[in-house]
Design an enzyme around this catalytic site. Sequence first.
Site, PDB file in Angstrom:
ATOM      1  N   HIS A   1       0.814  -1.211   0.000  1.00 30.32           N
ATOM      2  CA  HIS A   1       0.000   0.000   0.000  1.00 30.32           C
ATOM      3  C   HIS A   1       0.854   1.271   0.000  1.00 30.32           C
ATOM      4  O   HIS A   1       0.326   2.373  -0.202  1.00 30.32           O
ATOM      5  CB  HIS A   1      -0.924   0.031   1.228  1.00 30.32           C
ATOM      6  N   GLY A   2       2.145   1.127   0.264  1.00 28.78           N
ATOM      7  CA  GLY A   2       3.000   2.302   0.308  1.00 28.78           C
ATOM      8  C   GLY A   2       2.607   3.218   1.458  1.00 28.78           C
ATOM      9  O   GLY A   2       2.224   2.767   2.542  1.00 28.78           O
TER      10      GLY A   2
ATOM     11  N   GLU B   1      -2.241 -16.434  24.966  1.00 33.11           N
ATOM     12  CA  GLU B   1      -2.472 -17.893  24.969  1.00 33.11           C
ATOM     13  C   GLU B   1      -1.202 -18.651  24.616  1.00 33.11           C
ATOM     14  O   GLU B   1      -1.233 -19.701  23.967  1.00 33.11           O
ATOM     15  CB  GLU B   1      -3.634 -18.278  24.049  1.00 33.11           C
TER      16      GLU B   1
END
Length: 417
Positions: free
Chosen positions: A359-360, A384
């Site tokens: 996505h830059g 956990e």
Amino acid sequence: MSGLALSSAELPVFFEERHAALAARLTPEALAPLARLAKTHDAAAVARGMGEPLGLYAHLVPEALGGAPSGSGRPADATAVDVRSLVLIREALGQVAPLADAIFAVQGLGSYPIVLAGSDAQRRAILPDVLSGRRIGAFALTEPEAGSDVASLRTEARREGDGWVLDGEKVLISNVPLAHHLVVFARTGAPPRDGGRAAITAFLVDSGAEGVASEPLPMSVPHPIGRLRFERCRVPDSARLGEVGGGFKLAMQTLDAFRISVGAAANGMAARALREAIAHVTRRRQFGAPLSEQQMVRAYLAEMATELDAARLLVARAAHKRDTAAAGAAARVSTEAAMAKMFATEAAQRIIDRAVQLHGGMGVIEGTEVERLYREIRPLRIYEGTTEIQKLIIAKGILERAAAEPTADERARDGTR
């Protein structure tokens, strides 16, 4: 596997038709109300929304105690929860509403000890409201000085008259701001000098009981989590869950039952990130062509998709093995469960990181989907059982199996190969 969750048609070896029916209910339309609520950060409303009418909490309670049919062939088994159903639900929730997934998971942790060790009266008083979403539970195990080393917890329960008095502190306890009841683990015996496990006992404590104080803890993602303090909190002996000294085993049994599904939640987040990345590189143009035409971008997508499929297969295998194991044989699944939890959460971190990279600059703007997922995935590698603890479990399992196998000399003496 483009849908919200796995289906038996995609993994017929591990899933059955009843799982396909459940997956068909987990549609974007059905879960859209949860997704909208999660965006408002109204954790209490999200928690209620998974009860009625969605009925997701029914899969946290065995069929014999009023929960959803497990299909295990053991409908009378009051401890049988279908882990494959939990896997389907948590992958779907992980894709659309990680906040809902976190609440759902801890609702399981806060109710399963009652399933395993609760008295008939405790089960009747608590479980019906858990199913409907009218009651939310919390699993009070972690302390400031006792995380992975559960046996070193310091919260103490002392006998006084016909009851117990609890003193101590718990931290990083999910669902605290919402919880109606707490499953509290406390030391009921002095720490042994040889470094062995102290006697630990579990208690069912009302969150509003006298002597209980709580405060929320802010996190990097919206998550109902907090701190608990117990100061001369008196509870009757009827609040005890199981035998005195049986708390450590009860905690481990509960964590083992839900650890596999952590990997499923991670898979859901990774699947969402992969879809977001594909949409972005197909739409975004650079150097006169969509990003998806660049070889480096395609290599990233190939790696992301392959890791996601591998993680889904490991989770499905572990869930199937636990569901189909003979009664009392769940311990044999610990290695597979640890592998699934470790690989899926670590792979999801890598997949989401690559989605941000693809996505830059837009990938690090607050509020974008991949930026949110980047923050959401990080805790799953810790809670956990950390990745490092999973590695220890895996190594212990494979070494024990190797030691149990006959050596080449022993096979030769037996006339086998």
